[in-house]
Design a protein around this motif. Structure first.
Motif, PDB file in Angstrom:
ATOM      1  N   LEU A  84       0.822  -1.212   0.000  1.00 18.28           N
ATOM      2  CA  LEU A  84       0.000   0.000   0.000  1.00 18.28           C
ATOM      3  C   LEU A  84       0.856   1.261   0.000  1.00 18.28           C
ATOM      4  O   LEU A  84       0.575   2.228  -0.711  1.00 18.28           O
ATOM      5  CB  LEU A  84      -0.921   0.011   1.223  1.00 18.28           C
ATOM      6  CG  LEU A  84      -2.142  -0.901   1.182  1.00 18.28           C
ATOM      7  CD1 LEU A  84      -2.772  -0.995   2.567  1.00 18.28           C
ATOM      8  CD2 LEU A  84      -3.158  -0.389   0.179  1.00 18.28           C
ATOM      9  N   ALA A  85       1.908   1.249   0.810  1.00 20.45           N
ATOM     10  CA  ALA A  85       2.769   2.423   0.887  1.00 20.45           C
ATOM     11  C   ALA A  85       3.455   2.702  -0.449  1.00 20.45           C
ATOM     12  O   ALA A  85       3.601   3.859  -0.854  1.00 20.45           O
ATOM     13  CB  ALA A  85       3.808   2.231   1.989  1.00 20.45           C
ATOM     14  N   LEU A  86       3.854   1.658  -1.153  1.00 24.94           N
ATOM     15  CA  LEU A  86       4.514   1.831  -2.441  1.00 24.94           C
ATOM     16  C   LEU A  86       3.545   2.331  -3.506  1.00 24.94           C
ATOM     17  O   LEU A  86       3.931   3.075  -4.413  1.00 24.94           O
ATOM     18  CB  LEU A  86       5.130   0.508  -2.898  1.00 24.94           C
ATOM     19  CG  LEU A  86       6.334   0.001  -2.097  1.00 24.94           C
ATOM     20  CD1 LEU A  86       6.809  -1.332  -2.648  1.00 24.94           C
ATOM     21  CD2 LEU A  86       7.479   1.017  -2.124  1.00 24.94           C
ATOM     22  N   ASN A  87       2.266   1.901  -3.389  1.00 25.85           N
ATOM     23  CA  ASN A  87       1.275   2.265  -4.403  1.00 25.85           C
ATOM     24  C   ASN A  87       0.503   3.531  -4.054  1.00 25.85           C
ATOM     25  O   ASN A  87      -0.439   3.887  -4.745  1.00 25.85           O
ATOM     26  CB  ASN A  87       0.274   1.124  -4.598  1.00 25.85           C
ATOM     27  CG  ASN A  87       0.942  -0.102  -5.175  1.00 25.85           C
ATOM     28  OD1 ASN A  87       1.994  -0.018  -5.795  1.00 25.85           O
ATOM     29  ND2 ASN A  87       0.330  -1.265  -4.961  1.00 25.85           N
ATOM     30  N   GLY A  88       0.899   4.214  -2.981  1.00 26.60           N
ATOM     31  CA  GLY A  88       0.078   5.316  -2.483  1.00 26.60           C
ATOM     32  C   GLY A  88       0.287   6.648  -3.156  1.00 26.60           C
ATOM     33  O   GLY A  88      -0.407   7.610  -2.852  1.00 26.60           O
ATOM     34  N   ASN A  89       1.215   6.727  -4.097  1.00 23.69           N
ATOM     35  CA  ASN A  89       1.515   8.015  -4.704  1.00 23.69           C
ATOM     36  C   ASN A  89       0.568   8.309  -5.867  1.00 23.69           C
ATOM     37  O   ASN A  89       0.910   8.159  -7.035  1.00 23.69           O
ATOM     38  CB  ASN A  89       2.967   8.031  -5.192  1.00 23.69           C
ATOM     39  CG  ASN A  89       3.397   9.422  -5.621  1.00 23.69           C
ATOM     40  OD1 ASN A  89       2.772  10.411  -5.244  1.00 23.69           O
ATOM     41  ND2 ASN A  89       4.456   9.495  -6.409  1.00 23.69           N
ATOM     42  N   GLY A  90      -0.666   8.703  -5.523  1.00 23.31           N
ATOM     43  CA  GLY A  90      -1.630   9.083  -6.547  1.00 23.31           C
ATOM     44  C   GLY A  90      -2.362   7.928  -7.192  1.00 23.31           C
ATOM     45  O   GLY A  90      -3.174   8.148  -8.086  1.00 23.31           O
ATOM     46  N   ALA A  91      -2.078   6.699  -6.765  1.00 26.63           N
ATOM     47  CA  ALA A  91      -2.755   5.553  -7.370  1.00 26.63           C
ATOM     48  C   ALA A  91      -4.202   5.483  -6.898  1.00 26.63           C
ATOM     49  O   ALA A  91      -4.532   5.875  -5.772  1.00 26.63           O
ATOM     50  CB  ALA A  91      -2.028   4.263  -6.997  1.00 26.63           C
ATOM     51  N   ALA A  92      -5.094   4.992  -7.764  1.00 26.07           N
ATOM     52  CA  ALA A  92      -6.499   4.825  -7.392  1.00 26.07           C
ATOM     53  C   ALA A  92      -6.604   3.771  -6.295  1.00 26.07           C
ATOM     54  O   ALA A  92      -5.954   2.721  -6.361  1.00 26.07           O
ATOM     55  CB  ALA A  92      -7.314   4.409  -8.611  1.00 26.07           C
ATOM     56  N   LEU A  93      -7.416   4.046  -5.288  1.00 20.46           N
ATOM     57  CA  LEU A  93      -7.535   3.128  -4.165  1.00 20.46           C
ATOM     58  C   LEU A  93      -8.466   1.980  -4.510  1.00 20.46           C
ATOM     59  O   LEU A  93      -9.552   2.180  -5.060  1.00 20.46           O
ATOM     60  CB  LEU A  93      -8.058   3.859  -2.932  1.00 20.46           C
ATOM     61  CG  LEU A  93      -7.121   4.901  -2.314  1.00 20.46           C
ATOM     62  CD1 LEU A  93      -7.711   5.436  -1.021  1.00 20.46           C
ATOM     63  CD2 LEU A  93      -5.754   4.311  -2.048  1.00 20.46           C
ATOM     64  N   ALA A  94      -8.037   0.765  -4.167  1.00 19.56           N
ATOM     65  CA  ALA A  94      -8.853  -0.429  -4.331  1.00 19.56           C
ATOM     66  C   ALA A  94      -8.612  -1.303  -3.101  1.00 19.56           C
ATOM     67  O   ALA A  94      -8.067  -0.841  -2.098  1.00 19.56           O
ATOM     68  CB  ALA A  94      -8.493  -1.147  -5.628  1.00 19.56           C
ATOM     69  N   GLY A  95      -9.027  -2.563  -3.164  1.00 21.97           N
ATOM     70  CA  GLY A  95      -8.834  -3.450  -2.023  1.00 21.97           C
ATOM     71  C   GLY A  95      -9.930  -3.273  -0.996  1.00 21.97           C
ATOM     72  O   GLY A  95     -11.039  -2.809  -1.303  1.00 21.97           O
ATOM     73  N   ALA A 275      -1.830   5.393  10.042  1.00 24.55           N
ATOM     74  CA  ALA A 275      -2.720   6.508   9.694  1.00 24.55           C
ATOM     75  C   ALA A 275      -2.316   7.168   8.379  1.00 24.55           C
ATOM     76  O   ALA A 275      -3.138   7.805   7.720  1.00 24.55           O
ATOM     77  CB  ALA A 275      -2.739   7.539  10.818  1.00 24.55           C
ATOM     78  N   GLY A 276      -1.053   7.018   7.999  1.00 25.01           N
ATOM     79  CA  GLY A 276      -0.591   7.625   6.761  1.00 25.01           C
ATOM     80  C   GLY A 276      -0.722   6.748   5.539  1.00 25.01           C
ATOM     81  O   GLY A 276      -0.409   7.194   4.424  1.00 25.01           O
ATOM     82  N   LEU A 277      -1.188   5.497   5.717  1.00 28.88           N
ATOM     83  CA  LEU A 277      -1.393   4.628   4.561  1.00 28.88           C
ATOM     84  C   LEU A 277      -2.565   5.147   3.730  1.00 28.88           C
ATOM     85  O   LEU A 277      -3.500   5.750   4.264  1.00 28.88           O
ATOM     86  CB  LEU A 277      -1.660   3.200   5.021  1.00 28.88           C
ATOM     87  CG  LEU A 277      -0.461   2.478   5.658  1.00 28.88           C
ATOM     88  CD1 LEU A 277      -0.909   1.156   6.251  1.00 28.88           C
ATOM     89  CD2 LEU A 277       0.650   2.267   4.641  1.00 28.88           C
ATOM     90  N   PRO A 278      -2.557   4.910   2.430  1.00 32.76           N
ATOM     91  CA  PRO A 278      -3.566   5.540   1.559  1.00 32.76           C
ATOM     92  C   PRO A 278      -5.011   5.268   1.963  1.00 32.76           C
ATOM     93  O   PRO A 278      -5.834   6.179   1.984  1.00 32.76           O
ATOM     94  CB  PRO A 278      -3.247   4.940   0.186  1.00 32.76           C
ATOM     95  CG  PRO A 278      -1.806   4.600   0.245  1.00 32.76           C
ATOM     96  CD  PRO A 278      -1.540   4.163   1.653  1.00 32.76           C
ATOM     97  N   HIS A 279      -5.338   4.011   2.296  1.00 34.05           N
ATOM     98  CA  HIS A 279      -6.753   3.713   2.569  1.00 34.05           C
ATOM     99  C   HIS A 279      -7.207   4.255   3.917  1.00 34.05           C
ATOM    100  O   HIS A 279      -8.326   4.748   4.053  1.00 34.05           O
ATOM    101  CB  HIS A 279      -7.033   2.216   2.441  1.00 34.05           C
ATOM    102  CG  HIS A 279      -6.300   1.341   3.420  1.00 34.05           C
ATOM    103  ND1 HIS A 279      -5.010   1.569   3.810  1.00 34.05           N
ATOM    104  CD2 HIS A 279      -6.698   0.223   4.084  1.00 34.05           C
ATOM    105  CE1 HIS A 279      -4.644   0.631   4.677  1.00 34.05           C
ATOM    106  NE2 HIS A 279      -5.648  -0.191   4.853  1.00 34.05           N
ATOM    107  N   THR A 280      -6.331   4.208   4.934  1.00 33.78           N
ATOM    108  CA  THR A 280      -6.713   4.784   6.229  1.00 33.78           C
ATOM    109  C   THR A 280      -6.713   6.312   6.164  1.00 33.78           C
ATOM    110  O   THR A 280      -7.560   6.964   6.782  1.00 33.78           O
ATOM    111  CB  THR A 280      -5.773   4.293   7.338  1.00 33.78           C
ATOM    112  OG1 THR A 280      -4.410   4.454   6.920  1.00 33.78           O
ATOM    113  CG2 THR A 280      -6.023   2.837   7.654  1.00 33.78           C
ATOM    114  N   ARG A 281      -5.775   6.880   5.407  1.00 31.81           N
ATOM    115  CA  ARG A 281      -5.771   8.338   5.240  1.00 31.81           C
ATOM    116  C   ARG A 281      -7.024   8.814   4.522  1.00 31.81           C
ATOM    117  O   ARG A 281      -7.597   9.854   4.868  1.00 31.81           O
ATOM    118  CB  ARG A 281      -4.522   8.764   4.459  1.00 31.81           C
ATOM    119  CG  ARG A 281      -4.346  10.287   4.412  1.00 31.81           C
ATOM    120  CD  ARG A 281      -2.997  10.677   3.829  1.00 31.81           C
ATOM    121  NE  ARG A 281      -2.887  10.285   2.429  1.00 31.81           N
ATOM    122  CZ  ARG A 281      -1.985   9.424   1.951  1.00 31.81           C
ATOM    123  NH1 ARG A 281      -1.120   8.847   2.782  1.00 31.81           N
ATOM    124  NH2 ARG A 281      -1.934   9.136   0.669  1.00 31.81           N
TER     125      ARG A 281
END
Length: 305
Positions: A84-95, A275-281
């Motif tokens: 998640l951290a690697l894919n968090g730079n502007g990537a569309a959220l899924a999962g 808290a800084g991961l894309p889905h929790t953020r």
């Protein structure tokens, strides 16, 4: 060289523990039952100790399995967090985002937050978990079963927390004209209806009431709030519960404050560092947005009255 467990093996172990059978675990994972069984057996071979008791009725965790399960969940979670951290730079959220919540929070606070979240991230799936039973939502966070807990915040916790609203406990009784405030003596005249004490979220209320109630006060535990309120309507007792859990209040009932007030702070709890991961953020952003809406303002005002 001794190799540690693989993620496939850990996922098989977790799924088997949650399903109670290798067959159901295999269905959940999309694998053959033999693959799940072999993965669990490989884990057991690592330490030479069984993780499950096998019987014709299914499988149950051994003491070693009980100890290992929270760590297996966290190991898988950390692996997924890395991706998640690697894919968090502007990537569309899924999962999937797993959210634990009490029923009252799930009814009144969670849906508007999830609505805002879905508008921004339509491909992010949300799984709602029961945060009421057992040791509560914080425990689900600590052992890796939930990503976010919408829960009652405690004074001493190692989790990242974000307070949202204060909620007073109230007495619910049949509507009538009262000439004075309630006293603890008034509680002796009828049974007192409470949520079960063995649920962590109710323990503080039970401790509070037992400090002031006389030993002869009759207390009945009722698990469902709608059942509890129906019992009050039919003259079977008074209920004491969080204000939020009494909403919407039935026309034949009224609320009164406790003689000695007790409030709970409702908010969000997350593992430190997550808290800084894309889905929790994204969830926290939706929550902050909801707190600026007139809908939240009305709820906050109502709970403070």
């Amino acid at each position: 060289m001794t190799h540690g467990p693989t993620l496939i093996q850990l996922r098989a172990f977790i799924a088997a523990a949650e399903a109670g059978s290798f067959g159901q675990a295999a269905n959940a994972l999309g694998l053959a039952p033999s693959s799940v069984s072999e993965s669990v057996h490989a884990l057991e071979q690592l330490r030479g100790e069984p993780l499950f008791r096998r019987s014709p009725r299914g499988i149950t965790l051994t003491a070693a399995g009980e100890r290992a399960l929270p760590h297996a969940r966290l190991a898988v979670q950390h692996s997924e967090d890395f991706t998640l951290a690697l894919n968090g730079n502007g990537a569309a959220l899924a999962g999937t985002l797993r959210v634990a919540a009490y029923r009252s929070l799930g009814v009144h606070l969670l849906p508007p937050v999830l609505s805002l979240l879905r508008r921004r991230h339509p491909h992010l799936r949300v799984q709602i978990l029961d945060g009421t039973s057992g040791e509560g939502g914080e425990h689900l966070i600590e052992d890796g079963r939930a990503d976010v807990a919408f829960t009652e915040l405690t004074a001493h916790t190692s989790l990242f927390t974000l307070p949202v609203v204060e909620d007073q406990h109230v007495v619910v009784l049949p509507k009538r004209r009262l000439s004075r405030s309630l006293t603890w003596v008034d509680f002796q005249a009828q049974p007192l209806l409470l949520f079960p004490a063995h649920h962590a979220c109710n323990a503080e209320l039970h401790r509070h009431l037992h400090t002031f109630l006389t030993p002869d006060t009759v207390v009945e535990e009722v698990a469902e709030d709608e059942v509890m309120l129906s019992m009050v309507e039919h003259g079977l007792g008074w209920a004491v519960l969080p204000h939020l859990a009494a909403l919407p209040l039935r026309q034949s009932l009224m609320t009164q404050p406790l003689p000695v007030p007790l409030a709970r702070t409702l908010g969000v709890a997350i593992q430190p560092g997550r808290a800084g991961l894309p889905h929790t953020r994204a969830f926290l952003d939706a929550l902050r947005m909801y707190r600026t809406t007139p809908e939240f303002g009305r709820l906050q005002k109502f709970l403070s009255e």
